[in-house]
Write a protein that holds these residues in place. Sequence first.
Motif, PDB file in Angstrom:
ATOM      1  N   ALA A 102    -144.617  37.297  25.899  1.00 31.09           N
ATOM      2  CA  ALA A 102    -145.494  36.303  25.651  1.00 31.09           C
ATOM      3  C   ALA A 102    -146.239  35.755  26.699  1.00 31.09           C
ATOM      4  CB  ALA A 102    -144.657  34.919  25.060  1.00 31.09           C
ATOM      5  N   ALA A 103    -147.532  35.441  26.698  1.00 31.72           N
ATOM      6  CA  ALA A 103    -148.045  34.738  27.884  1.00 31.72           C
ATOM      7  C   ALA A 103    -148.159  33.268  27.564  1.00 31.72           C
ATOM      8  CB  ALA A 103    -149.598  35.156  27.819  1.00 31.72           C
ATOM      9  N   PHE A 104    -147.222  32.350  28.439  1.00 34.42           N
ATOM     10  CA  PHE A 104    -147.000  30.958  28.027  1.00 34.42           C
ATOM     11  C   PHE A 104    -148.369  30.422  28.829  1.00 34.42           C
ATOM     12  CE2 PHE A 104    -145.686  26.723  29.543  1.00 34.42           C
ATOM     13  CZ  PHE A 104    -145.295  26.230  28.445  1.00 34.42           C
ATOM     14  N   PHE A 105    -149.378  30.006  28.047  1.00 33.97           N
ATOM     15  CA  PHE A 105    -150.265  29.265  28.732  1.00 33.97           C
ATOM     16  C   PHE A 105    -150.154  27.782  28.796  1.00 33.97           C
ATOM     17  CE2 PHE A 105    -154.532  32.211  27.994  1.00 33.97           C
ATOM     18  CZ  PHE A 105    -153.670  33.418  28.500  1.00 33.97           C
ATOM     19  N   HIS A 106    -149.775  27.277  29.901  1.00 27.32           N
ATOM     20  CA  HIS A 106    -149.425  25.946  30.206  1.00 27.32           C
ATOM     21  C   HIS A 106    -150.835  24.910  30.007  1.00 27.32           C
ATOM     22  CE1 HIS A 106    -148.833  22.331  32.419  1.00 27.32           C
ATOM     23  NE2 HIS A 106    -147.545  22.328  32.136  1.00 27.32           N
ATOM     24  N   GLY A 107    -150.500  23.973  29.116  1.00 32.25           N
ATOM     25  CA  GLY A 107    -151.822  23.013  28.874  1.00 32.25           C
ATOM     26  C   GLY A 107    -151.205  21.535  29.198  1.00 32.25           C
ATOM     27  N   SER A 108    -151.864  20.527  28.588  1.00 31.44           N
ATOM     28  CA  SER A 108    -151.720  19.136  28.983  1.00 31.44           C
ATOM     29  C   SER A 108    -151.842  18.498  27.595  1.00 31.44           C
ATOM     30  CB  SER A 108    -152.607  18.656  29.979  1.00 31.44           C
ATOM     31  OG  SER A 108    -153.832  18.848  29.518  1.00 31.44           O
ATOM     32  N   PRO A 109    -151.023  17.309  27.165  1.00 34.71           N
ATOM     33  CA  PRO A 109    -151.190  16.729  25.970  1.00 34.71           C
ATOM     34  C   PRO A 109    -152.638  15.772  26.065  1.00 34.71           C
ATOM     35  CG  PRO A 109    -149.529  15.627  27.509  1.00 34.71           C
ATOM     36  CD  PRO A 109    -149.960  17.170  28.169  1.00 34.71           C
ATOM     37  N   LYS A 110    -153.048  15.360  24.911  1.00 38.29           N
ATOM     38  CA  LYS A 110    -154.345  14.787  24.713  1.00 38.29           C
ATOM     39  C   LYS A 110    -154.219  13.386  23.903  1.00 38.29           C
ATOM     40  CE  LYS A 110    -156.507  19.127  25.324  1.00 38.29           C
ATOM     41  NZ  LYS A 110    -155.325  19.654  25.820  1.00 38.29           N
ATOM     42  N   PRO A 111    -153.226  12.729  24.198  1.00 42.78           N
ATOM     43  CA  PRO A 111    -153.088  11.286  23.452  1.00 42.78           C
ATOM     44  C   PRO A 111    -154.169  10.377  23.799  1.00 42.78           C
ATOM     45  CG  PRO A 111    -151.811  11.178  25.563  1.00 42.78           C
ATOM     46  CD  PRO A 111    -152.460  12.692  25.358  1.00 42.78           C
ATOM     47  N   ASP A 112    -154.458   9.284  23.057  1.00 44.05           N
ATOM     48  CA  ASP A 112    -155.212   8.292  23.561  1.00 44.05           C
ATOM     49  C   ASP A 112    -154.799   7.441  24.669  1.00 44.05           C
ATOM     50  OD1 ASP A 112    -156.871   9.000  21.504  1.00 44.05           O
ATOM     51  OD2 ASP A 112    -156.078   7.357  20.032  1.00 44.05           O
ATOM     52  N   PRO A 113    -155.448   7.086  25.563  1.00 42.39           N
ATOM     53  CA  PRO A 113    -154.901   6.716  26.848  1.00 42.39           C
ATOM     54  C   PRO A 113    -154.616   5.137  26.611  1.00 42.39           C
ATOM     55  CG  PRO A 113    -157.429   6.659  26.947  1.00 42.39           C
ATOM     56  CD  PRO A 113    -156.950   7.603  25.619  1.00 42.39           C
ATOM     57  N   LYS A 114    -153.461   4.821  27.241  1.00 42.72           N
ATOM     58  CA  LYS A 114    -153.025   3.425  27.137  1.00 42.72           C
ATOM     59  C   LYS A 114    -153.747   2.590  28.415  1.00 42.72           C
ATOM     60  CE  LYS A 114    -148.276   5.025  26.089  1.00 42.72           C
ATOM     61  NZ  LYS A 114    -146.874   4.963  26.816  1.00 42.72           N
ATOM     62  N   PRO A 115    -153.879   1.353  28.105  1.00 38.63           N
ATOM     63  CA  PRO A 115    -154.673   0.352  29.060  1.00 38.63           C
ATOM     64  C   PRO A 115    -154.269   0.703  30.347  1.00 38.63           C
ATOM     65  CG  PRO A 115    -153.788  -0.757  27.209  1.00 38.63           C
ATOM     66  CD  PRO A 115    -153.307   0.388  27.037  1.00 38.63           C
ATOM     67  N   GLY A 116    -155.384   0.994  31.409  1.00 39.10           N
ATOM     68  CA  GLY A 116    -155.061   1.163  32.423  1.00 39.10           C
ATOM     69  C   GLY A 116    -155.053   2.902  32.895  1.00 39.10           C
ATOM     70  N   GLU A 117    -154.786   3.601  31.981  1.00 41.61           N
ATOM     71  CA  GLU A 117    -154.686   4.747  32.231  1.00 41.61           C
ATOM     72  C   GLU A 117    -156.002   5.575  32.058  1.00 41.61           C
ATOM     73  OE1 GLU A 117    -150.263   5.797  30.871  1.00 41.61           O
ATOM     74  OE2 GLU A 117    -151.775   6.417  29.342  1.00 41.61           O
ATOM     75  N   PRO A 118    -156.220   6.646  32.703  1.00 34.61           N
ATOM     76  CA  PRO A 118    -157.514   7.572  32.618  1.00 34.61           C
ATOM     77  C   PRO A 118    -157.299   8.383  31.361  1.00 34.61           C
ATOM     78  CG  PRO A 118    -156.026   8.788  34.052  1.00 34.61           C
ATOM     79  CD  PRO A 118    -155.266   7.319  33.831  1.00 34.61           C
ATOM     80  N   HIS A 119    -158.797   8.628  31.006  1.00 27.71           N
ATOM     81  CA  HIS A 119    -158.891   9.345  29.838  1.00 27.71           C
ATOM     82  C   HIS A 119    -158.352  10.942  30.134  1.00 27.71           C
ATOM     83  CE1 HIS A 119    -160.795  11.951  26.545  1.00 27.71           C
ATOM     84  NE2 HIS A 119    -160.466  10.880  25.822  1.00 27.71           N
ATOM     85  N   PHE A 120    -157.839  11.673  29.181  1.00 27.45           N
ATOM     86  CA  PHE A 120    -157.208  13.008  29.615  1.00 27.45           C
ATOM     87  C   PHE A 120    -158.333  13.964  30.125  1.00 27.45           C
ATOM     88  CE2 PHE A 120    -158.351  13.633  25.112  1.00 27.45           C
ATOM     89  CZ  PHE A 120    -159.078  14.690  24.927  1.00 27.45           C
ATOM     90  N   SER A 121    -159.717  13.531  29.841  1.00 32.58           N
ATOM     91  CA  SER A 121    -160.576  14.490  30.560  1.00 32.58           C
ATOM     92  C   SER A 121    -160.755  14.402  31.842  1.00 32.58           C
ATOM     93  CB  SER A 121    -161.751  14.051  29.437  1.00 32.58           C
ATOM     94  OG  SER A 121    -162.241  12.807  29.727  1.00 32.58           O
TER      95      SER A 121
END
Length: 463
Positions: free
Chosen positions: A145-164
């Motif tokens: 396997a090639a484990f391609f490490h990514g990141s979750p994409k939830p809606d941001p909580k107040p005060g948090e940056p958008h995942f983008s």
Amino acid sequence: MALLLKSGIVVTQDPKLGVLPSGDVLVEGGRIAATAPSLQAADAETVDCAGHFVMPGLINAHMHTWQTALRSVAANWTLLEYFRHVHAGLATVFTPEDIHIATLAGALNQLDHGVTTLVDWCHNNPTSEHTDAAIAGLTESGIRAAFFHGSPKPDPKPGEPHFSEVPHPRKEIERLLKGPLADRTGHVTLGMAVLGPHYSTLDVSAHDFALAREMGLVASMHQGGGEAKTPGGWETLMAQGLVGPHINIVHGNNLTDAQLKSFVDLGVSFSITPENEMAQGHGHPITGRLRALGSAPSVGVDLESAISGDMFTVARMALASQRALDNAAERTRSGGIPATSTVPAAEALDWITTRGAAMLGMADRIGSLAPGKQADIAVMSLGPLAMWPVHDPVATVVMQGSGARVRDVLVAGRFAKREGKLVCSDVAGVRAKLAASGERILSRLQVKSISREIAAVSMGGNQ
């Protein structure tokens, strides 16, 4: 122990060796020692492959294996529904244990269907514990396997940056390269599943591309689906010299012809997921557009939450969709259909073997049955009627092949499946844990599951 796979129809995927109507493959020390019409090896265990295809293990170039417990849940969702229900919903309640059992079960299923190398594009790992659980599942399965490490994409909580707006975590990549994925020649290796200019700001894309190049890793990203976060981002990144062979683009349906040509010239690789792209609304796969530029895609399943994990089916989808586009174009041009099929069936087998190996930078290790390569091998039965008679071996593999017909699977010379059964000793336990995980996760959306009722009457077993 050395193995001699004897008297099979050997589809080598090697341009020099070609197809052996009756041939042998000798495995020693986890590698292919020889492939020839007839071999003798007194000290080797002989495996009778008469009436079977012997071929390279398939390469699934793109799959979100963490979604295995959600099988068929997204079958009727468009891409936008998938984003809303999965990334902003179901994904947020996954525990490390959910990630582990989904990844283990998904990888075992790929082995069961003749896949020996899986690109696990894991973008639901909010903590290091989630990441390590996924890697443990891959390792436990025995798949390459090639484990391609990514990141979750939830809606941001107040005060948090958008995942983008969040760069890929350098510390986590460094931790993995010093820890569980330190061996770059091991069965499980590391890649980066980044956002790219379609889903992130220019600064984040530049950071992620540069980090992958610095670490010597593939940076893979989705391209397409809704409006781009950074219009003109690709052109800026190319001007900065950040786009090259370490970049892998998934889907790419909305790329312009000029962009595609630039990418091909720069050595960028492409992974398409034809069945899911057409079903969820991405658009038609870019197979023909790549072929026109002298390139070709690798191919992946994408989502078992939406479609099956059978790579033979996915390859046929890629082939049929491009032939359909070409046929329609000829009708528009001349009122008729092409004089012959525009894409040979043999190319579809390349997409799920040699092209997948090239995308990973592993063409010297996997993808064909050439001597010296890793002994990643699938043995597929012709069956009493399903694949008989064989007139064109490669076309038969592509057009009549099925993961359900795979008898044996070897990864680096070790059996992961033998005589039709996975070597994994606790398939029933995996099934039970997977069902329990899926039921708990789906309860968040009040999605009814009947897996418990089915389990109560199921005969169980390995298949």
